[in-house]
Design an enzyme around this catalytic site. Structure first.
Site, mmCIF file in Angstrom:
data_model
loop_
_atom_site.group_PDB
_atom_site.id
_atom_site.type_symbol
_atom_site.label_atom_id
_atom_site.label_comp_id
_atom_site.label_asym_id
_atom_site.label_seq_id
_atom_site.Cartn_x
_atom_site.Cartn_y
_atom_site.Cartn_z
ATOM 1 N N LYS A 104 0.878 -1.166 0.000
ATOM 2 C CA LYS A 104 0.000 0.000 0.000
ATOM 3 C C LYS A 104 0.916 1.216 0.000
ATOM 4 C CE LYS A 104 -3.165 2.765 2.674
ATOM 5 N NZ LYS A 104 -3.606 3.095 4.049
ATOM 6 N N GLY A 165 -7.955 9.690 9.622
ATOM 7 C CA GLY A 165 -8.256 9.813 11.039
ATOM 8 C C GLY A 165 -9.340 10.796 11.407
ATOM 9 N N GLY A 193 -10.783 8.261 6.446
ATOM 10 C CA GLY A 193 -11.833 9.235 6.692
ATOM 11 C C GLY A 193 -13.188 8.671 7.063
ATOM 12 N N ASN A 214 -9.075 1.798 9.891
ATOM 13 C CA ASN A 214 -8.153 1.661 11.011
ATOM 14 C C ASN A 214 -8.664 2.461 12.201
ATOM 15 O OD1 ASN A 214 -4.554 1.330 11.279
ATOM 16 N ND2 ASN A 214 -6.043 1.441 12.907
ATOM 17 N N THR A 215 -8.537 3.776 12.155
ATOM 18 C CA THR A 215 -8.898 4.606 13.302
ATOM 19 C C THR A 215 -10.349 4.408 13.728
ATOM 20 O OG1 THR A 215 -7.315 6.249 12.497
ATOM 21 C CG2 THR A 215 -8.830 6.951 14.216
#
Length: 271
Positions: A104, A165, A193, A214-215
């Site tokens: 990535k 994030g 996002g 992720n976040t």
């Protein structure tokens, strides 16, 4: 799951994956929380970084043992890189460490928005494709940049929904949908996002091929529950897209047609 969706696998660079959810491995409160989130979401791939940091400073050995235990394909990334040389070097190091050609590609051009550097991204992608990598570039929804990345050999794109994030969801729906419409045959995975499962469901309804999270998971109060909710949202959105949603209308339209007399009048009107 219906036969329509069960036969509908995510395909990247000729390889198929069991899930359209990709999960990042950073910033979880503990290794157990990460493990539970992977188990709950059953992702097609998990992203890992050489510069990985986890809250609590958990031992690296335990982290890699966890990944082996789950047996999910790894997607190394170049998180934190700001130059072409740095990104290319990090990608080669990741290939040696993780034993995979998947990468990535992240190349950040602005520290405040964490927006990708489009010029450097294209240059780095071109080099890594020549070096035999299967490159998944993290980019914006810019159509022209997306086409240039495809021109240098990328076979899929990872456009953002919003800055990394932020959890804002899609901040430019028009641009993201145009990218989908203009590149109908290119795998597009929305990366960054997204904050809640409805955001993921929305982009899947638009025809995107997957999401990377992720976040939104790691910083939830209960990451495992959120991971499962995202997986369900992605599945629902994809199924809705495949089902062919009705067209939106500006005016009301009765769902029940009015034909003839009411049924209670058709046999003489009496009870």
């Amino acid at each position: 799951m219906t036969s329509l969706t069960s036969a509908d696998a995510l395909t990247l660079y000729g390889e198929t994956f069991a899930s359209r959810v990709l999960i990042g491995t950073s910033r979880y409160p503990s290794l157990q929380s990460l493990s539970d989130s992977i188990a709950a979401s059953r992702p097609g791939m998990v992203t890992v970084a050489l510069r990985r940091q986890m809250t609590g400073g958990t031992a690296e050995a335990g982290f890699f043992d966890l990944l082996k235990r789950h047996a999910v394909p790894l997607l190394p990334n170049t998180a934190g890189c700001q130059t072409v040389a740095e990104a290319v070097t990090t990608a080669h190091m990741a290939r040696e460490v993780f034993g995979t050609d998947w990468i990535k590609l992240e190349l950040i051009g602005d520290d405040y928005t964490l927006q990708p550097d489009p010029v450097g991204l294209i240059e780095a992608a071109a080099q890594l494709v020549k070096d035999g990598f299967k490159v998944l570039p993290y980019c914006t929804e810019d159509l022209v940049i997306g086409r240039r990345l495809l021109d240098v050999g990328c076979e899929a794109l990872m456009p953002w929904g919003a800055p990394i994030g932020t959890g804002k969801g899609v901040v430019n729906p028009y641009g993201l949908r145009v990218l989908r419409e203009r590149l109908p045959d290119v795998p597009l995975i929305v990366d960054a996002g997204l904050g809640v499962p409805s955001h993921a469901c929305q982009v899947m309804e638009w025809g995107f091929d997957g999401v990377l999270l992720n976040t939104a998971v790691s910083q939830a109060t209960h990451p495992e529950i959120m991971a499962r909710a995202f997986a369900q949202g992605v599945e629902a959105g994809r199924a809705a897209y495949l089902a062919g949603p009705m067209d939106a209308r500006e005016t009301a339209h009765a769902s029940t047609p009015v034909v003839g007399m009411p049924f209670w009048h058709q046999d003489g009107g009496g009870a």
